[in-house]
Design a protein around this motif. Structure first.
Motif, PDB file in Angstrom:
ATOM      1  N   HIS A 181       0.848  -1.197   0.000  1.00 57.29           N
ATOM      2  CA  HIS A 181       0.000   0.000   0.000  1.00 57.29           C
ATOM      3  C   HIS A 181       0.889   1.255   0.000  1.00 57.29           C
ATOM      4  N   THR A 182       1.395   1.594  -1.189  1.00 54.59           N
ATOM      5  CA  THR A 182       2.225   2.780  -1.363  1.00 54.59           C
ATOM      6  C   THR A 182       1.694   3.573  -2.553  1.00 54.59           C
ATOM      7  N   SER A 183       2.293   4.716  -2.793  1.00 53.68           N
ATOM      8  CA  SER A 183       1.859   5.557  -3.913  1.00 53.68           C
ATOM      9  C   SER A 183       2.294   4.989  -5.265  1.00 53.68           C
ATOM     10  N   ASP A 184       3.198   4.028  -5.260  1.00 51.49           N
ATOM     11  CA  ASP A 184       3.709   3.437  -6.499  1.00 51.49           C
ATOM     12  C   ASP A 184       2.662   2.501  -7.107  1.00 51.49           C
ATOM     13  N   ASP A 185       2.391   2.634  -8.410  1.00 51.18           N
ATOM     14  CA  ASP A 185       1.386   1.773  -9.035  1.00 51.18           C
ATOM     15  C   ASP A 185       1.991   0.571  -9.756  1.00 51.18           C
ATOM     16  N   PHE A 186       3.283   0.365  -9.623  1.00 49.58           N
ATOM     17  CA  PHE A 186       3.912  -0.857 -10.144  1.00 49.58           C
ATOM     18  C   PHE A 186       4.199  -1.806  -8.986  1.00 49.58           C
ATOM     19  N   TRP A 187       4.976  -1.351  -8.010  1.00 51.31           N
ATOM     20  CA  TRP A 187       5.303  -2.189  -6.857  1.00 51.31           C
ATOM     21  C   TRP A 187       4.125  -2.284  -5.896  1.00 51.31           C
ATOM     22  N   GLY A 188       3.316  -1.254  -5.839  1.00 51.50           N
ATOM     23  CA  GLY A 188       2.183  -1.211  -4.920  1.00 51.50           C
ATOM     24  C   GLY A 188       0.866  -1.006  -5.637  1.00 51.50           C
ATOM     25  N   THR A 189      -0.097  -0.463  -4.890  1.00 50.79           N
ATOM     26  CA  THR A 189      -1.449  -0.278  -5.426  1.00 50.79           C
ATOM     27  C   THR A 189      -1.847   1.191  -5.503  1.00 50.79           C
ATOM     28  N   ALA A 190      -0.857   2.081  -5.557  1.00 49.25           N
ATOM     29  CA  ALA A 190      -1.141   3.525  -5.599  1.00 49.25           C
ATOM     30  C   ALA A 190      -2.107   3.888  -4.474  1.00 49.25           C
ATOM     31  N   ASN A 191      -1.730   3.502  -3.264  1.00 49.38           N
ATOM     32  CA  ASN A 191      -2.528   3.762  -2.064  1.00 49.38           C
ATOM     33  C   ASN A 191      -3.942   3.207  -2.170  1.00 49.38           C
ATOM     34  N   GLY A 192      -4.047   2.018  -2.726  1.00 49.14           N
ATOM     35  CA  GLY A 192      -5.335   1.347  -2.805  1.00 49.14           C
ATOM     36  C   GLY A 192      -6.226   1.801  -3.945  1.00 49.14           C
ATOM     37  N   THR A 193      -5.670   2.532  -4.901  1.00 52.35           N
ATOM     38  CA  THR A 193      -6.499   3.026  -6.013  1.00 52.35           C
ATOM     39  C   THR A 193      -6.243   2.303  -7.322  1.00 52.35           C
ATOM     40  N   CYS A 194      -5.244   1.422  -7.363  1.00 50.28           N
ATOM     41  CA  CYS A 194      -4.883   0.770  -8.624  1.00 50.28           C
ATOM     42  C   CYS A 194      -4.765  -0.739  -8.423  1.00 50.28           C
ATOM     43  N   GLU A 250      -3.506  -5.608 -13.473  1.00 53.74           N
ATOM     44  CA  GLU A 250      -2.671  -6.814 -13.507  1.00 53.74           C
ATOM     45  C   GLU A 250      -1.201  -6.471 -13.250  1.00 53.74           C
ATOM     46  N   THR A 251      -0.786  -5.284 -13.670  1.00 49.86           N
ATOM     47  CA  THR A 251       0.620  -4.886 -13.535  1.00 49.86           C
ATOM     48  C   THR A 251       0.913  -4.181 -12.216  1.00 49.86           C
ATOM     49  N   SER A 252      -0.074  -3.979 -11.367  1.00 51.22           N
ATOM     50  CA  SER A 252       0.175  -3.296 -10.093  1.00 51.22           C
ATOM     51  C   SER A 252       0.423  -4.303  -8.976  1.00 51.22           C
ATOM     52  N   ASN A 253       0.848  -3.803  -7.827  1.00 54.89           N
ATOM     53  CA  ASN A 253       1.084  -4.595  -6.619  1.00 54.89           C
ATOM     54  C   ASN A 253       2.107  -5.711  -6.826  1.00 54.89           C
ATOM     55  N   GLN A 254       3.137  -5.433  -7.595  1.00 59.06           N
ATOM     56  CA  GLN A 254       4.138  -6.462  -7.882  1.00 59.06           C
ATOM     57  C   GLN A 254       4.854  -6.936  -6.616  1.00 59.06           C
ATOM     58  N   LEU A 255       5.128  -6.036  -5.675  1.00 61.25           N
ATOM     59  CA  LEU A 255       5.800  -6.463  -4.444  1.00 61.25           C
ATOM     60  C   LEU A 255       4.881  -7.347  -3.609  1.00 61.25           C
TER      61      LEU A 255
END
Length: 107
Positions: free
Chosen positions: A60-73, A76-81
């Motif tokens: 749960h971070t602002s990053d939309d690749f490693w995370g979920t853009a604070n729960g907004t994204c 398929e390519t998000s939340n990689q970590l």
């Protein structure tokens, strides 16, 4: 350049962009390797990670690749970590079960 300051490393990393699928694949491969090492080398963290099963893990971070853009994204390519943590959890828990089977076989 070497630094032990995690905040500084994160700031430096933000200066680089993954431009191609190969860049993403390389980053994912390296992150998998490092996350596995982290949990293999720390039995306390390993146990904590295993106990999170079967929960879905979300970075749960602002990053939309490693995370979920604070729960907004939730693409398929998000939340990689989060996905990597769940993969590592599965591998470590299966190894942990193998170790338990071996221990009980010795009794």
């Amino acid at each position: 350049m070497t630094t032990g300051d995690g905040k500084k490393v994160k700031q430096l990393g933000k200066q680089f962009q993954r431009l191609t699928t190969d860049d993403n694949d390389s980053a994912l491969h390296e992150m998998r390797r490092l996350v596995m090492l982290k949990f293999e080398q720390n039995s306390v963290l390993k146990k904590l990670l295993i106990t999170t099963a079967p929960a879905t893990l979300e970075e749960h971070t602002s990053d939309d690749f490693w995370g979920t853009a604070n729960g907004t994204c939730y693409e398929e390519t998000s939340n990689q970590l989060g996905k990597i943590l769940m993969e590592v959890r599965l591998i470590l828990s299966s190894h942990n079960n193998d170790d338990n089977d071996t221990d009980s076989a010795k009794i």
